[in-house]
Design a protein around this motif. Sequence first.
Motif: not given
Length: 192
Positions: A54-67, A69-77
């Motif tokens: 619902h956040i993305m469909r509304a064009g809003q930013l996903v909360p920082d904690t979620i984002t 963490e997802m970036v952290r996991e990706r950049l640890l690869k």
Amino acid sequence: MIAQTLLLFGPPGSGKGTQAKRLEQVLRAVHVSTGDMFRDHLSRRTELGLKIEHIMRAGQLVPDTITNEMVRERLLKPDVALGSLLDGFPRNIPQARWLEVFLGSRGFGLRGVIVMNVPRNELIERLKGRALKEGRADDADVEVIKRRLDTYEAQTAACIGFYESVRRPVHQIDGVGSMETVTSRIVSALGN
Ligand code: ADP
């Protein structure tokens, strides 16, 4: 050799994603797009995908904690040890501060920031066209498009000032022109 990170900034419709894919080849860096990662979660209907739909469909930013963490996991690869090209992250000052700390803790360097500039009326036209071609739900509605542009101007553009204040190289690029022209503007700004 330390892994270098390059940040790509630009409003929705500025051609960031397209340029990131092209630069991936030229710079031999891994393209990391938070928008693509979130869309992948949406299409696979993961737990995260359902939470952010619902956040993305509304064009809003996903909360920082979620984002973050997802970036952290990706950049640890391990593949990002070659260098990475971040597209769509950071999008506000708290994310930018978080990234500074994360990159420092990994011993990664921040090579610089590319900012793609395209006038707002052209962006709206491009996004309406993309809605027809690619069927992205967040491109379909002019009000949602305008909200994403406003979010960029209010939050993401402020990150550019942040990077100037911490003396990172910021390269302003004219994003109007053919794909090839814009890529060569970026490559020459980077001095490659
Ligand atoms: P665009 O720049 O065209 O709006 P993106 O593909 O970069 O598209 O992002 C699409 C959506 O994904 C954003 O509108 C937002 O909801 C979410 N998103 C992407 N990156 C981030 C981020 N760094 N922080 C919060 N939300 C994000």
